[in-house]
Design an enzyme around this catalytic site. Structure first.
Site, PDB file in Angstrom:
ATOM      1  N   ARG A 158       0.839  -1.197   0.000  1.00  0.00           N
ATOM      2  CA  ARG A 158       0.000   0.000   0.000  1.00  0.00           C
ATOM      3  C   ARG A 158       0.879   1.253   0.000  1.00  0.00           C
ATOM      4  NH1 ARG A 158      -4.662   1.555   4.218  1.00  0.00           N
ATOM      5  NH2 ARG A 158      -4.041  -0.418   5.105  1.00  0.00           N
TER       6      ARG A 158
ATOM      7  N   ASP B 292       2.990 -12.138  10.198  1.00  0.00           N
ATOM      8  CA  ASP B 292       3.888 -12.194  11.361  1.00  0.00           C
ATOM      9  C   ASP B 292       3.662 -13.460  12.162  1.00  0.00           C
ATOM     10  OD1 ASP B 292       5.122  -9.829  10.780  1.00  0.00           O
ATOM     11  OD2 ASP B 292       3.948  -8.621  12.187  1.00  0.00           O
TER      12      ASP B 292
ATOM     13  N   ASP C  53      -1.543  -9.963  12.961  1.00  0.00           N
ATOM     14  CA  ASP C  53      -0.967  -9.947  11.614  1.00  0.00           C
ATOM     15  C   ASP C  53      -0.668 -11.388  11.200  1.00  0.00           C
ATOM     16  OD1 ASP C  53       0.902  -7.822   9.712  1.00  0.00           O
ATOM     17  OD2 ASP C  53       1.229  -9.984   9.567  1.00  0.00           O
TER      18      ASP C  53
ATOM     19  N   THR D 225      -0.740   7.657  -1.191  1.00  0.00           N
ATOM     20  CA  THR D 225      -2.041   7.564  -1.869  1.00  0.00           C
ATOM     21  C   THR D 225      -2.940   6.506  -1.212  1.00  0.00           C
ATOM     22  OG1 THR D 225      -1.304   5.840  -3.369  1.00  0.00           O
ATOM     23  CG2 THR D 225      -0.929   8.121  -4.079  1.00  0.00           C
TER      24      THR D 225
HETATM   25  N1  URA Z   1      -3.905  -8.339   7.708  1.00  0.00           N
HETATM   26  C1  URA Z   1      -3.594  -9.090   8.784  1.00  0.00           C
HETATM   27  O1  URA Z   1      -2.631  -9.849   8.767  1.00  0.00           O
HETATM   28  N2  URA Z   1      -4.381  -8.996   9.877  1.00  0.00           N
HETATM   29  C2  URA Z   1      -5.447  -8.201   9.946  1.00  0.00           C
HETATM   30  O2  URA Z   1      -6.123  -8.186  10.966  1.00  0.00           O
HETATM   31  C3  URA Z   1      -5.759  -7.408   8.800  1.00  0.00           C
HETATM   32  C4  URA Z   1      -4.966  -7.500   7.700  1.00  0.00           C
END
Ligand code: URA
Length: 209
Positions: free
Chosen positions: A105, A203, A200, A109
């Protein structure tokens, strides 16, 4: 026809998802559970594949036995978290063709920018896009745009968790792309994370922070 949204409520899927959500779950377990759930979601997302028959000889007699019709399907991992779904689905469908889409991203923008794109011939092929987290839906919708530009006309989207915002965005941008997920959570927080979610996904599966 698959509905635009299918939530797989099977007890095995829901039980495994709960363990994945728990922040105490290790990277190792998270990865293993994601692989297991990906196969259960794959079972659902491939449910309505076209079938034909082939003539075979069993030890007893000849028969016209059911087989999957058409070209081998394509699995598209949306990097990097999509790879966590890819491994399990490939185990189930080892003849599938595989592609990768990398988007980030732009911080100014906020629009998705492509940094990697390599896909097989998608024409006349069932194409399954893989991304565990359908959050805003912006990058998923952009990835599907790219697949359509490459000739894909029969696309399905597999994720582990979805936010209502992401489902709505995909429905608006790609009403022809059915979504199969294990759950639709409450909402997105101010940082774009799914609530309650699992954090995430990249992660958690790769042990990064
Ligand atoms: N991407 C992720 O890994 N976790 C989220 O909660 C949203 C997007």
């Amino acid at each position: 026809m698959l509905e635009h949204l299918t939530v797989v409520k099977h007890p095995l899927v829901q039980h495994k998802l709960t363990i994945m959500r728990d922040k105490e779950t290790s990277t190792n377990s998270f990865r293993r559970l994601l692989r297991e759930i990906s196969q259960l979601l794959a079972y659902e997302i491939t449910r309505e594949m076209e079938m034909t028959t082939t003539r075979i000889e069993t030890p007893i007699c000849a028969m016209d036995a059911p087989t999957i019709d058409g070209k081998k399907l394509a699995l598209i991992s949306i990097l990097r978290a999509g790879n966590g779904l890819l491994d399990g689905v490939l185990e189930l469908i080892p003849a599938a063709r595989v592609g990768f889409v990398g988007l980030y991203r732009d911080p100014e923008t906020l629009q998705p920018v492509q940094y990697y794109y390599k896909v097989p011939d998608l024409r006349e092929r069932l194409t399954i896009a893989l991304d565990p987290m359908l959050a805003t839906g912006n990058s998923s919708a952009a990835a599907i745009d790219l697949l359509k530009k490459s000739g894909a006309t029969n696309i399905r989207f597999m994720c582990l968790l979805a936010a209502p915002e992401g489902v709505a965005r995909m429905k608006e941008a790609h009403p022809d792309v059915p979504i199969v997920t294990a759950a639709v959570d409450s909402h997105l927080n101010d940082h774009g994370y799914i609530v309650p979610g699992l954090g995430d996904a990249g992660d958690r599966m790769f042990g990064t922070k």
